[in-house]
Enzyme design. Structure first.
Site, short mmCIF file in Angstrom:
data_model
loop_
_atom_site.label_atom_id
_atom_site.label_comp_id
_atom_site.label_asym_id
_atom_site.label_seq_id
_atom_site.Cartn_x
_atom_site.Cartn_y
_atom_site.Cartn_z
CG HIS A 307 -2.23 0.91 1.12
ND1 HIS A 307 -1.80 2.26 1.37
CD2 HIS A 307 -3.26 0.76 0.73
CE1 HIS A 307 -3.15 2.72 1.24
NE2 HIS A 307 -4.23 1.79 0.60
CG ASP A 364 -8.73 -4.51 -2.72
OD1 ASP A 364 -9.81 -4.43 -2.37
OD2 ASP A 364 -7.92 -4.00 -3.28
N1 CMC Z 1 3.84 -7.46 -4.85
C1 CMC Z 1 5.17 -7.50 -5.09
N2 CMC Z 1 6.21 -6.38 -4.88
C2 CMC Z 1 5.52 -5.34 -4.48
C3 CMC Z 1 4.25 -5.22 -4.20
C4 CMC Z 1 3.23 -6.41 -4.48
N3 CMC Z 1 2.04 -6.24 -4.54
N4 CMC Z 1 3.88 -3.75 -4.25
C5 CMC Z 1 5.06 -3.25 -3.96
N5 CMC Z 1 5.99 -3.91 -4.34
C6 CMC Z 1 7.43 -3.61 -4.32
C7 CMC Z 1 7.82 -2.99 -5.63
O1 CMC Z 1 8.25 -3.78 -6.77
C8 CMC Z 1 8.81 -2.19 -5.21
O2 CMC Z 1 10.07 -2.72 -5.09
P1 CMC Z 1 11.52 -2.08 -5.50
O3 CMC Z 1 11.91 -1.42 -4.35
O4 CMC Z 1 12.49 -3.38 -5.44
O5 CMC Z 1 11.44 -1.31 -6.77
C9 CMC Z 1 8.49 -1.84 -3.60
O6 CMC Z 1 7.72 -2.67 -3.18
C10 CMC Z 1 7.73 -0.53 -3.64
O7 CMC Z 1 6.61 -0.35 -4.40
P2 CMC Z 1 5.96 0.67 -5.17
O8 CMC Z 1 5.39 0.38 -6.39
O9 CMC Z 1 7.13 1.77 -5.32
O10 CMC Z 1 4.74 1.14 -4.14
P3 CMC Z 1 3.66 2.04 -4.29
O11 CMC Z 1 3.32 2.73 -3.12
O12 CMC Z 1 4.09 3.01 -5.52
O13 CMC Z 1 2.59 1.02 -4.56
C11 CMC Z 1 0.58 -0.37 -4.53
C12 CMC Z 1 1.70 0.88 -3.89
C13 CMC Z 1 -0.79 -0.43 -3.69
C14 CMC Z 1 0.15 0.22 -6.11
C15 CMC Z 1 1.34 -1.56 -4.74
O14 CMC Z 1 1.91 -2.14 -3.57
C16 CMC Z 1 0.56 -2.56 -5.86
O15 CMC Z 1 0.63 -2.53 -6.94
N6 CMC Z 1 -0.04 -3.67 -4.91
C17 CMC Z 1 -0.82 -4.62 -5.56
C18 CMC Z 1 -2.10 -4.25 -6.00
C19 CMC Z 1 -2.98 -3.97 -4.78
O16 CMC Z 1 -3.11 -4.83 -4.10
N7 CMC Z 1 -3.67 -2.85 -4.69
C20 CMC Z 1 -4.68 -2.48 -3.74
C21 CMC Z 1 -4.32 -1.34 -3.07
S1 CMC Z 1 -5.29 -1.30 -1.40
C22 CMC Z 1 -6.95 -1.05 -1.82
C23 CMC Z 1 -7.12 0.35 -2.31
O17 CMC Z 1 -6.86 1.41 -1.50
O18 CMC Z 1 -7.42 0.53 -3.67
#
Ligand code: CMC
Length: 424
Positions: A307, A364
């Site tokens: 998140h 989720d």
């Molecule tokens: N699985 C594997 N690796 C992950 C995941 C994941 N679900 N989420 C983040 N990472 C890794 C990402 O690859 C990155 O690694 P590195 O530092 O090596 O590059 C690190 O963690 C930081 O991730 P980020 O993408 O920079 O984090 P963000 O804050 O931009 O993204 C997020 C947040 C929710 C979009 C992301 O965690 C994600 O895509 N999660 C899966 C989708 C999901 O479950 N979304 C629902 C969110 S809660 C409901 C809502 O509010 O909508």
């Protein structure tokens, strides 16, 4: 608008100092007002809004490190267990929980607006039967913009308030119909003798042939709790979309439709559908370890994990997991996907890759398993999120409309071609 708290940040730029006022909220980090940077000929740069407070708000507070989510000051676990969804809606809209009398009146107001204009039902026929229900929702909620011409003066508080009630009341009807349309069943009209969650389940699952259809109270309670857990989440992507669209003075129904579109993506509300697809793909517990390897090599993401704001745990996921256990227990369901989900969670919570990146189950992760137990088809998961989040979107829209605001208009770091001439 909050007052500067006397503290200032100083930015040194090209030998000059710019003093930037700092504001304090009631909770959370102070914010630095960067508007004066513009006069120096610079923009600030924060793609993805990692460190940007886009507005001032009194609705919802999140402390991502402590796993705290408050609506109007009340913790989400208390709201989920001690109020029903419409009480939480009332709280979000009005700032206080309703008295018994206010609750009764609000409830009846919402019940009185559950029908949609009959012309609206015709929009559905324009879609293919295999359309994704979210595609239908973007269209039909947006189509509400073409109705209610007499109540769309954005400067009139009564018009704004009736718009909020209409949206909360009608979105469940449209959501249920978006499902009925895709399975080729006749639309079921709302029943105002049922409560909010019961009425939605009735419109989803009753048929004209099954006149005695009764909503299972365990399922209605679980549905209501899922709605409450999704009601609002401060300035997330879809809410920010609604605010941005609303900042132009656009029709509120169109703004909510924009929010639905933003919610659809798998990084946001679309994750609940993606979690179930992922669990289907993994299939069984012995495939978890190789799947996790693919996650670590970044071939796939572990859906339902991570998140932007929560870096410790998502308080909604905690209540959702408890609800999941309750519902499966009450229904006597022994879902192998729950076992699979728990194994994924167990590995993720003990694996260095996830620990280092603060990746925890989000709201989720478990909602899909409960929705499946309730009998909701996977393609409707994100629609249910949209239904529940409508209150959050419209509350933020109302807050923005009732306070002075500017059109949202970010700038950019341009890295394209410099000016050139067409050489012919
Ligand atoms: N699985 C594997 N690796 C992950 C995941 C994941 N679900 N989420 C983040 N990472 C890794 C990402 O690859 C990155 O690694 P590195 O530092 O090596 O590059 C690190 O963690 C930081 O991730 P980020 O993408 O920079 O984090 P963000 O804050 O931009 O993204 C997020 C947040 C929710 C979009 C992301 O965690 C994600 O895509 N999660 C899966 C989708 C999901 O479950 N979304 C629902 C969110 S809660 C409901 C809502 O509010 O909508």
């Amino acid at each position: 608008m909050s007052e500067a708290n006397g503290k200032k940040a100083t930015l040194k730029l090209n030998g000059k100092e710019i003093e930037l006022p700092i504001y304090s909220g009631t909770l959370g980090p102070d914010v630095i007002d960067v508007k004066d940077v513009l006069a120096s000929g610079h923009f600030t740069f924060d793609p993805g809004f990692m460190a940007t407070a886009s507005c001032e708000s009194k609705i919802t507070y999140i402390d991502g490190n402590a796993g705290i989510l408050l609506h109007r000051g009340y913790p989400i676990d208390q709201l989920a267990t001690k109020t029903d969804y419409l009480e939480t809606c009332y709280l979000l809209l009005n700032g206080e929980l309703p008295t018994a009398e206010q609750k009764k009146e609000f409830d009846s107001q919402v019940r009185n607006h559950t029908m949609v204009h009959d012309q609206v039902s015709r929009f559905f026929n324009g879609f293919r039967r295999d359309a994704h229900p979210m595609a239908i929702m973007v269209g039909v909620v947006g189509a509400l913009s073409a109705f209610y011409h007499n109540n769309l003066d954005l400067d009139d508080v009564n018009h704004r308030e009736i718009t909020a009630i209409r949206l909360i009341a009608k979105v469940p009807t449209l959501a249920a119909w978006s499902y009925k349309y895709t399975v080729g069943q006749p639309f079921i009209y709302p029943r105002n003798d049922l409560d909010y969650a019961e009425n939605f389940l009735h419109m989803m699952f009753a048929t004209p042939a099954d006149r005695d259809y009764k909503v299972n109270p365990i399922l209605a309670k679980a549905m209501d709790r899922i709605f409450t857990l999704h009601a609002d989440h401060e300035q997330n992507a879809s809410t920010s979309t609604v605010r941005l669209a609303g900042s132009t003075g656009a029709n509120p129904y169109a703004c909510i439709s924009a929010g639905i579109a933003a919610l659809w993506g798998p990084a946001h509300g679309g994750a609940n559908e993606a979690v179930l697809k992922m669990l289907d793909e993994i299939g069984s517990v012995e495939n978890v370890a190789p799947f996790m390897e693919k996650v670590k090599t970044k071939e796939v993401k572990l859906m339902g994990f991570g998140h932007r704001v929560y870096k410790n745990f998502d308080p909604r996921a905690k209540v959702m997991k408890e609800t999941c256990d309750e519902v499966l227990g009450a229904l006597g369901i022994n879902d192998p996907q729950l076992e699979l989900a728990m194994e994924l969670e167990r590995i993720a919570l003990s694996d260095e890759y996830f620990i280092k990146r603060n990746l925890y189950p989000n709201v989720d992760f478990y909602s899909g398993i409960i929705l499946k137990a309730i009998g909701i088809p996977t393609s409707m998961f994100t629609v249910i999120f949209a239904l529940a989040r409508t209150i959050g979107w419209i509350t933020h829209w109302l807050e923005m409309q009732s306070t002075p605001h500017k059109i949202g208009r970010p700038r950019q770091l341009y890295t394209g071609e410099k000016q050139r001439n067409i050489d012919r």
